[in-house]
Design an enzyme around this catalytic site. Structure first.
Site, PDB file in Angstrom:
ATOM      1  N   LYS A  73       1.837 -12.155   7.779  1.00 41.15           N
ATOM      2  CA  LYS A  73       0.731 -11.604   7.474  1.00 41.15           C
ATOM      3  C   LYS A  73       0.029 -12.350   6.354  1.00 41.15           C
ATOM      4  O   LYS A  73       0.849 -12.520   5.417  1.00 41.15           O
ATOM      5  CB  LYS A  73       1.130 -10.343   7.013  1.00 41.15           C
ATOM      6  CG  LYS A  73       0.086  -9.474   6.428  1.00 41.15           C
ATOM      7  CD  LYS A  73       0.353  -8.135   5.719  1.00 41.15           C
ATOM      8  CE  LYS A  73      -0.703  -7.445   4.841  1.00 41.15           C
ATOM      9  NZ  LYS A  73      -0.153  -6.274   3.995  1.00 41.15           N
ATOM     10  N   VAL A  75      -3.759  -6.611   9.213  1.00 41.85           N
ATOM     11  CA  VAL A  75      -2.969  -5.431   8.583  1.00 41.85           C
ATOM     12  C   VAL A  75      -4.125  -4.973   7.618  1.00 41.85           C
ATOM     13  O   VAL A  75      -4.209  -5.623   6.453  1.00 41.85           O
ATOM     14  CB  VAL A  75      -1.703  -5.955   8.051  1.00 41.85           C
ATOM     15  CG1 VAL A  75      -1.023  -4.711   7.403  1.00 41.85           C
ATOM     16  CG2 VAL A  75      -0.817  -6.634   9.159  1.00 41.85           C
ATOM     17  N   THR A  89       0.972  -1.131  -0.075  1.00 42.07           N
ATOM     18  CA  THR A  89       0.106   0.009   0.035  1.00 42.07           C
ATOM     19  C   THR A  89       0.887   1.199  -0.011  1.00 42.07           C
ATOM     20  O   THR A  89       0.326   2.354  -0.479  1.00 42.07           O
ATOM     21  CB  THR A  89      -0.918   0.001   1.092  1.00 42.07           C
ATOM     22  OG1 THR A  89      -1.732  -1.208   1.306  1.00 42.07           O
ATOM     23  CG2 THR A  89      -1.880   1.267   0.959  1.00 42.07           C
ATOM     24  N   TYR A 132       5.474 -12.174   5.111  1.00 44.46           N
ATOM     25  CA  TYR A 132       4.122 -11.757   4.344  1.00 44.46           C
ATOM     26  C   TYR A 132       4.188 -12.547   3.334  1.00 44.46           C
ATOM     27  O   TYR A 132       4.902 -12.642   2.151  1.00 44.46           O
ATOM     28  CB  TYR A 132       4.499 -10.301   3.617  1.00 44.46           C
ATOM     29  CG  TYR A 132       3.423  -9.490   3.096  1.00 44.46           C
ATOM     30  CD1 TYR A 132       2.342 -10.082   3.146  1.00 44.46           C
ATOM     31  CD2 TYR A 132       3.942  -8.264   2.368  1.00 44.46           C
ATOM     32  CE1 TYR A 132       1.187  -9.237   2.240  1.00 44.46           C
ATOM     33  CE2 TYR A 132       2.958  -7.668   1.803  1.00 44.46           C
ATOM     34  CZ  TYR A 132       1.509  -8.219   1.647  1.00 44.46           C
ATOM     35  OH  TYR A 132       0.708  -7.343   0.974  1.00 44.46           O
TER      36      TYR A 132
END
Length: 339
Positions: A189, A231, A63, A161
């Site tokens: 994540k 998240v 992001t 991740y």
């Protein structure tokens, strides 16, 4: 770095957008958009919400458009986030430390280690390490990659991740069993979108390790199968409501969590109608928290995205107004019952 070693990441983290300037000079000619640090400060205030918002910050993830941010910009963004949290604690706006986790993922292990060392030097509390993209490494290579990052940043907690839609590699439950062997990997994540996989990883995670949902729309379901937080992209826009959702889900307040999820569902959908972070940048522009500018090869939001984002924002505002109107009624009812 002791904050996260003692208390791994749980609750709500926000995958912070990186605000940019409009990308034009005084004469209107195009140029590469620059990082907008005043807008970043406004965004940090917004998501922290005087302690009512997020539990930790994720800087320079997907992001945050990390792929198109330079090393000097990375350092400045991390320093700003770390300094902002420290200042908020000093002036009493925050009662606790809000950790800053920095994305350092790359498909070159040596480069990942360089980015990790730079992040730690800038004050990071933890590292977000995506699986190397494009290379499609075997499990043995993945384990060696995470071990190398841990050695480059001794004692610093790492969040693995998993986002196969971007990387081409899926951290399966079998792979995660091996990666948990790296002591500094304290969390994952999980953005595979596969709830059965998320459930297995939750069931098999060693004691003290944390699974975080990486998808807003799977947060409630992921917590139900054992995840300990989220998240979030939506938390850039509606941090208090997203925090309330995660806390209600984690505390077993199912009816409240369902209601909050229903309120946020249109926003969750709008945030991914185009490639993230294009829609969230449009939403932040609507809120006066930055421009909608992204860096190439991304392009700004299409007109239909703006319309959907504005409709979703209007729904969030309406829900806030309804909650404020309902609060006095609940207090009055509580008083009558008590009497």
């Amino acid at each position: 770095m002791s904050h996260l070693a003692a208390a791994p990441f749980t609750g709500l983290g926000v995958a912070l957008a990186t605000p940019f300037t409009t990308g034009t000079d005084a004469g209107g000619a195009g140029r590469k958009p620059e990082v907008d640090h005043p807008a970043y400060a406004r965004l940090l205030d917004h998501v922290l919400a005087d302690g009512r918002g997020v539990d930790f910050l994720v800087v320079l993830g997907s992001t945050g458009e990390a792929a198109t941010v330079t090393d000097s910009e990375r350092h400045a963004l991390v320093r700003q986030a770390v300094g902002h949290v420290s200042a908020a604690r000093r002036n009493g706006r925050l009662r606790r430390h809000v950790p800053v986790v920095v994305g350092v993922g790359h498909n070159d292990t040596d480069r990942t280690c360089e980015l990790a060392a730079q992040a730690v030097a800038a004050g990071a509390d933890g590292l977000l390490v995506v699986t190397p993209y494009y290379n499609k490494p075997q499990v043995s290579g993945l384990v060696a990659h995470f071990r190398a990052v841990a050695e480059a940043a001794p004692g610093v907690p790492i969040v693995a991740y998993n986002v196969p839609g971007r990387t081409g590699t899926n951290l399966t439950p079998e792979a995660m069993r091996r990666i948990w062997e790296v002591e500094q990997v304290v969390a994952v994540k999980e953005s595979s979108g596969d709830l059965r996989q998320i459930a297995r990883i939750c069931q098999e995670a060693p004691a003290g390790r944390v699974v975080l949902s990486g998808d807003d729309d799977l947060a409630l379901a992921s917590v139900a199968v054992g995840a300990q937080g989220l998240v979030s992209v939506c938390a850039n826009v509606a941090p208090v409501e997203t925090a309330q959702l995660v806390r209600a889900a984690r505390s077993g307040e199912l009816d409240r969590a369902r209601g909050l999820f229903g309120q946020l569902a249109p926003l969750m959908e709008a945030m991914f109608v185009e490639t993230n972070p294009v829609p969230v940048k449009a939403a932040l522009a609507c809120l006066g928290l930055g421009t909608a500018m992204v860096r190439l090869p991304l392009s700004p939001a299409e007109p239909g995205t703006w319309s959907q984002v504005q409709t979703a924002l209007a729904g969030v505002v309406a829900a806030r107004r309804a909650a404020r109107l309902d609060a006095p009624a609940r207090e009055s009812l509580t008083g009558r019952v008590a009497s």
